[in-house]
Design a protein around this motif. Sequence first.
Motif, mmCIF file in Angstrom:
data_model
loop_
_atom_site.group_PDB
_atom_site.id
_atom_site.type_symbol
_atom_site.label_atom_id
_atom_site.label_comp_id
_atom_site.label_asym_id
_atom_site.label_seq_id
_atom_site.Cartn_x
_atom_site.Cartn_y
_atom_site.Cartn_z
ATOM 1 N N ASP A 33 1.084 2.184 -3.917
ATOM 2 C CA ASP A 33 1.767 0.802 -3.441
ATOM 3 C C ASP A 33 0.933 0.210 -2.185
ATOM 4 O OD1 ASP A 33 3.462 0.986 -5.479
ATOM 5 O OD2 ASP A 33 5.101 1.294 -4.299
ATOM 6 N N HIS A 34 0.624 1.254 -1.366
ATOM 7 C CA HIS A 34 0.157 0.771 -0.069
ATOM 8 C C HIS A 34 -1.234 -0.071 -0.203
ATOM 9 C CE1 HIS A 34 -1.037 0.512 4.009
ATOM 10 N NE2 HIS A 34 -2.123 1.440 3.902
ATOM 11 N N ILE A 35 -2.153 1.002 -1.229
ATOM 12 C CA ILE A 35 -3.424 0.338 -1.590
ATOM 13 C C ILE A 35 -3.508 -0.931 -2.190
ATOM 14 C CG2 ILE A 35 -5.303 0.638 -3.122
ATOM 15 C CD1 ILE A 35 -5.119 3.728 -2.443
ATOM 16 N N SER A 36 -2.520 -1.142 -3.263
ATOM 17 C CA SER A 36 -2.453 -2.674 -3.906
ATOM 18 C C SER A 36 -2.110 -3.434 -2.831
ATOM 19 C CB SER A 36 -1.305 -2.354 -5.042
ATOM 20 O OG SER A 36 -0.062 -2.653 -4.764
ATOM 21 N N ALA A 37 -1.006 -3.317 -2.077
ATOM 22 C CA ALA A 37 -0.502 -4.223 -1.182
ATOM 23 C C ALA A 37 -1.675 -4.508 -0.162
ATOM 24 C CB ALA A 37 0.611 -3.544 -0.239
ATOM 25 N N LEU A 48 0.250 12.677 -10.132
ATOM 26 C CA LEU A 48 -0.574 12.154 -8.793
ATOM 27 C C LEU A 48 0.517 10.841 -8.432
ATOM 28 C CD1 LEU A 48 -3.214 12.938 -7.454
ATOM 29 C CD2 LEU A 48 -4.106 10.654 -8.228
ATOM 30 N N THR A 49 0.623 9.962 -9.419
ATOM 31 C CA THR A 49 1.369 8.762 -9.071
ATOM 32 C C THR A 49 2.744 9.079 -8.703
ATOM 33 O OG1 THR A 49 1.744 8.405 -11.426
ATOM 34 C CG2 THR A 49 0.094 7.171 -10.324
ATOM 35 N N GLY A 50 3.207 10.220 -9.406
ATOM 36 C CA GLY A 50 4.511 10.668 -9.132
ATOM 37 C C GLY A 50 4.806 11.057 -7.693
ATOM 38 N N SER A 51 3.932 11.798 -7.348
ATOM 39 C CA SER A 51 4.002 12.485 -6.215
ATOM 40 C C SER A 51 3.670 11.569 -4.960
ATOM 41 C CB SER A 51 3.011 13.834 -5.922
ATOM 42 O OG SER A 51 1.659 13.163 -5.990
ATOM 43 N N ASN A 52 2.917 10.523 -5.178
ATOM 44 C CA ASN A 52 2.391 9.718 -4.260
ATOM 45 C C ASN A 52 2.634 8.233 -4.384
ATOM 46 O OD1 ASN A 52 1.399 9.649 -1.559
ATOM 47 N ND2 ASN A 52 -0.679 10.862 -2.127
ATOM 48 N N PRO A 53 3.755 7.842 -4.784
ATOM 49 C CA PRO A 53 3.920 6.316 -5.116
ATOM 50 C C PRO A 53 3.730 5.549 -3.949
ATOM 51 C CG PRO A 53 6.108 7.326 -4.734
ATOM 52 C CD PRO A 53 4.863 8.442 -4.700
ATOM 53 N N THR A 54 4.070 5.849 -2.798
ATOM 54 C CA THR A 54 3.692 4.996 -1.571
ATOM 55 C C THR A 54 2.298 4.608 -1.238
ATOM 56 O OG1 THR A 54 3.978 7.042 -0.310
ATOM 57 C CG2 THR A 54 5.921 5.829 -0.338
ATOM 58 N N ARG A 55 1.443 5.535 -1.748
ATOM 59 C CA ARG A 55 -0.040 5.305 -1.402
ATOM 60 C C ARG A 55 -0.503 4.511 -2.115
ATOM 61 N NH1 ARG A 55 -4.272 9.998 -1.431
ATOM 62 N NH2 ARG A 55 -5.827 8.639 -0.961
#
Lengths: 446, 290
Positions: free
Chosen positions: B15-19, B6-13
């Motif tokens: 990151d976006h959430i934590s940002a 999951l994280t591998g396939s969706n790293p941007t998401r």
Amino acid sequence: MSDATVTLAPAKRSVSALFRRKRQMAFAVPAIVLAYLLYIAVTFDFAGIAKRASLENAGILASDSWSYKVHVTRDNRRGGTSYAIEGERKGTYADGTHPAWVDPRGAEDVVIDLEDGYIVHFLPDNAALFYIPDYGRIEAQLVDGSIKTNLQAPLPDWINLSDQRMTVTTEAGRMTMTRSRTEVYRYFAGWELFWFTLDSPYHGHSFAQILFGDRIDPDRGNISGALSDFWNNGMWRHKDVAWAIGETILMAFLGTFGAAIIALPLAFMAARNFSPVWLVRGAARRLFDFVRGVDALIWTVVLARAFGPGPLTGALAILITDTGTFGKIFSEALENVDEKQIEGVSSTGAKPMQRYRFGVIPQVVPVLLAQVLYFLESNTRSATVIGAITGGGIGLMLTQAIQTQKDWEEVAYYIVLIVGVVMLMDWFSGWLRARLIGGKDPRAGA
Amino acid sequence: MTGSALTGSNPTRSDHISATYVVQVRRRRMYGGLTLALFTLLMVSGFVVADGRNAGGFWAGWHQMLDFPADVLSEAWEKRANLPALLVKFFPALVETINIAAASTLIGAMAGLVLALLSTRGLAKWPALIPVFRRIMDVMRAVPEIVIALVLIFILGGGPVPAMIAIAFHTAGALGKLYSEVAENADLKPVEGLGSTGARWIQRMWLGVLPQVAPNFLSYSLLRFEINIRASAILGFVGAGGIGSELRHAMSWGPGRFDEAAAIFVLLFGAIVFFDQLSSRYRNKMIEGQ
């Protein structure tokens, strides 16, 4: 069968006993209330109060609070006639000007039209005529320091006559004659000179004229000049009133929030689950009971000795009393916090300070804030009373206006302002509460 | 495996959430900090203004705060032999103050009860007039006792009655609001049942609503009684009767009568604490007994 009767009998007995008790209560409680109110009626001497009650004062208050009078005064010693609203210096007409319903034909010959056929005529040699419809003409003259009239006994009850003084009270107005002056009052509805006093150039101009019309006072712009004259109105003292209202709100604000700030740490010391040492807990609780028990009245008296009259004294009196109240409420709220949230926070390795910050404070803040905001409104009312004692704020202005016993229109104005401010604070604290914590009303009575 | 996928396939998401989370936290902290700064500014400037407008300043006065209590206590101690007699002397004034509070609570509670029932949805006799009665209660609540008391003193003369009426007026508004909130949660079935037997409005209220809400009403009334004792003492000080006016006399006399002031302090303190304890005990009992 017999079983049923055996078990039913005591049940029936207890039910009828309960019914009897309820029936007795239904009569006893109203009877006790009635008896107590009768006792109050006797000890507070209702009958005597009804006799002593001054209906005349009530009438003065009722009419004066929404009307004003213009005095036309002739000086019986030095001569000359002056016109003044409410007889006050600030409301005196400048030399050479006069109200439209007065006709000064000469220095000693003035006709005052009170309308509906009531006319007063000042004549030379300290004489005056008063034409009254359906009665006739009263002639009065001051001769060698005593009043001579054409009046014959018996006099109607609206005329009061002695050697030194004559008072004639009619619906249209009132005339008094004494050795020093002859005075006529004419009554008008409304609050006189509320916007501008007579010495302001803006008196008698409409709002539209001031806002959009030509420049009235050549030295100043219309709006700034009008605002300044309104603000410095010497009769209604808008500046002082605004300051007084501000002081009252300030007392409530400083007192309430100051008390909350001081009470919060003390409440932790008084709460069973945060303060393991019995002695500390007991000391904090006794402190709360003590400052609450001494009461704002005594704190005000004591503090006024140290700080003198003014808003700070009132603020401190509210602060000290409410520290006790808040301490009690806050510590009760703290005792009711949910331990699970604190456990959850400490399971992440939080230190004590962090446990308080993230485990306790979010739980209690809504409760505490609701109480504090509720007290803000209640303390605005308290600040009025305390101001009357310490000498600060609108409470002082109100007591002073009532004590002079003549400026009832100002009393009415202050009452309207006070009620308006309290309702505004009520609305404001409710709005803030809804914004900060959403809805819920705290259960408190103050 | 799924997690890493999951994280591998969706790293941007993520990151976006934590940002966004960090931004949100930062913004909340900033608002919190701004509110705190504004509040501190208001408190400090308010204090400075109040201090400036006070006759004596805070810094000049705070160390004298205990002078007056010390004077009173030392004089009272010198004349401690008088104290019992003075307590007896001022006891009737205390009774008058308590009577003012009790009578005004009673009258105010009765008026508040009627106002509350008339302004509660589902119970009101004239539902169209509910807003009118609510506004009436708002205004009654907003009038400080001293306003009515001073006006009535002018008309009726000094004494306990103006204070009683003034406190009762405010109490009616304050209790009316609280009562109405309780009555709103009352069960309407008994009311409907009574209505079906042809009971009049007063009977429906008296027999259907009152038994349900009585414990809460009594609890609020007791709390109000506690508050009204304080109010009646304070009104005595501005001209109505009772212990407040005795305190004013004793105070205006200055040194020499401080033993009287001390006796009044003791009486007032005792009465307030006593009724405080009494009412909180019975209030707890009533709420638990429900």
